[in-house]
Enzyme design. Structure first.
Site, PDB file in Angstrom:
ATOM      1  CG  ASP A  16      -0.038   4.690  -2.984  1.00 32.08           C
ATOM      2  OD1 ASP A  16       0.513   5.796  -2.795  1.00 32.08           O
ATOM      3  OD2 ASP A  16       0.565   3.615  -2.798  1.00 32.08           O
ATOM      4  CB  SER A  17       2.531   6.684  -6.212  1.00 28.16           C
ATOM      5  OG  SER A  17       3.046   5.945  -5.118  1.00 28.16           O
ATOM      6  N   GLY A  49       7.959   9.874  -4.897  1.00 28.64           N
ATOM      7  CA  GLY A  49       8.900  10.426  -3.914  1.00 28.64           C
ATOM      8  C   GLY A  49       9.824  11.498  -4.454  1.00 28.64           C
ATOM      9  CB  CYS A  80      -0.221   8.458  -1.511  1.00 30.39           C
ATOM     10  SG  CYS A  80       1.411   8.926  -2.102  1.00 30.39           S
ATOM     11  CG  ASN A  81       2.291   9.121   4.447  1.00 28.17           C
ATOM     12  OD1 ASN A  81       2.060   9.590   5.543  1.00 28.17           O
ATOM     13  ND2 ASN A  81       2.129   7.840   4.176  1.00 28.17           N
ATOM     14  CB  THR A  82       4.544  11.153  -1.471  1.00 28.99           C
ATOM     15  OG1 THR A  82       5.261  10.138  -0.780  1.00 28.99           O
ATOM     16  CG2 THR A  82       5.511  12.050  -2.194  1.00 28.99           C
ATOM     17  CD  GLU A 159       4.596  -0.389  -6.310  1.00 21.38           C
ATOM     18  OE1 GLU A 159       4.425  -0.783  -7.463  1.00 21.38           O
ATOM     19  OE2 GLU A 159       3.710   0.190  -5.642  1.00 21.38           O
ATOM     20  CB  CYS A 195       6.042   5.704   2.675  1.00 22.31           C
ATOM     21  SG  CYS A 195       5.793   4.928   1.049  1.00 22.31           S
ATOM     22  CB  THR A 196       0.507   3.952   2.165  1.00 21.97           C
ATOM     23  OG1 THR A 196       0.791   4.360   0.818  1.00 21.97           O
ATOM     24  CG2 THR A 196      -0.231   5.060   2.895  1.00 21.97           C
ATOM     25  CG  HIS A 197       4.657   1.639  -1.272  1.00 25.46           C
ATOM     26  ND1 HIS A 197       3.982   2.782  -1.610  1.00 25.46           N
ATOM     27  CD2 HIS A 197       4.704   0.880  -2.411  1.00 25.46           C
ATOM     28  CE1 HIS A 197       3.640   2.728  -2.890  1.00 25.46           C
ATOM     29  NE2 HIS A 197       4.062   1.589  -3.396  1.00 25.46           N
TER      30      HIS A 197
END
Ligand code: DGL
Length: 272
Positions: A16-17, A49, A80-82, A159, A195-197
């Protein structure tokens, strides 16, 4: 013919980012606790993003290629969707034979579940811009009113919270508010956490929501997909196994502070 069962545990790389992919890892751990896990957070470039599609593809491949080369994972989860909206085809083309599991905004299940026929897709600005997401809406939610909401700061707020810097609940409220629409007799009843966050903050989302909705977290479906591809590759699942200690790589090279180190350890992860 099913493949011969393999006796070593599967190697899984989760990417992921930043820290959002931990929500996917947690779901994967429930189904595949025996897996050897490497979690990779591209925090040197977070957030994804705002990146253009070519920059995003170039960056994700630059991070993943050497890790795949060196670690030879049996599956890569792009948690990560993005990144998934752009990177899955080039990644698969570069690594034929490698199982790549992506993260697709849960538009289809949301449309199937909505009673009011108004749903929202809460995502990063990049994800809502992409043709990939707009195609999903066209294909699977044609008879719904769909509000695509690109939240500029929500992943950063998640985050900060996980790093122990507290939660800006006012910030969360204003980022989430556009997902709630009551228009033409249709009121939003389902919000896709694209968004996985965002599942990290779902309790806060529910606190600031102007009315109750269903929040759709894609993590369980991604974990089921991972379980299936590992099974097809010959790795029997061992759901009763303890979660195997895993490693985490931050591309910035920074060491996690005490709160984040505790959160990672609680998920069985230690710095590589
Ligand atoms: N976790 C990422 C996603 O699922 C994005 C966060 C970001 O880098 O902006 O889209």
């Amino acid at each position: 013919m099913p493949p011969e069962p393999l006796s070593r545990p599967p190697r899984v790389l989760v990417f992921d980012s930043g820290l959002g992919g931990l929500t996917v890892l947690a779901a994967a751990d429930r189904l595949r606790p025996e897996a050897e896990r490497l979690y990779v957070a591209d925090d040197a470039v977070f957030p994804y993003g705002d990146l253009t599609e070519p920059d995003l593809v170039a960056r994700a491949l630059a991070v993943l290629d050497p890790l795949i080369e060196e670690g030879r994972p049996d599956a890569v989860v792009v948690a990560c969707n993005t990144a998934s909206t752009a990177v899955l085809p080039p990644l698969r083309a570069r690594w034929p034979g490698l199982a790549v599991v992506g993260t697709v905004p849960a538009v289809k299940p949301a449309a199937a579940a909505s009673a009011t026929r108004r749903i929202a897709v809460l995502a990063t600005p990049g994800t809502v811009r992409r043709d990939y997401t707009r195609d999903l809406v066209r294909r699977f939610a044609g008879d719904c009113a769909v509000d695509l909401v690109g939240a500029p700061r929500l992943a950063t707020l998640a985050e900060a919270w996980l790093r122990g810097d507290g939660l800006d609940e006012g910030g969360v409220r204003s980022e989430v508010a556009p997902a709630f629409v009551d228009r033409d007799g249709r009121r939003t009843d389902t919000v896709v956490l694209a968004c996985t966050h965002y599942p990290l903050l779902v309790d806060a989302f529910a606190r600031v929501a102007p009315w109750p909705v269903s929040w759709l977290d894609p993590a369980p479906a991604i974990a089921r997909r991972l379980d299936a591809v590992l099974g097809a590759a010959g790795f029997p699942s061992v759901p009763s196994a303890p979660v195997r200690p895993g490693r985490v790589v931050f591309t910035s090279g920074r060491h996690p502070g005490p709160a984040l180190a505790r959160a990672l350890l609680a998920r069985g992860l230690e710095p590589a």
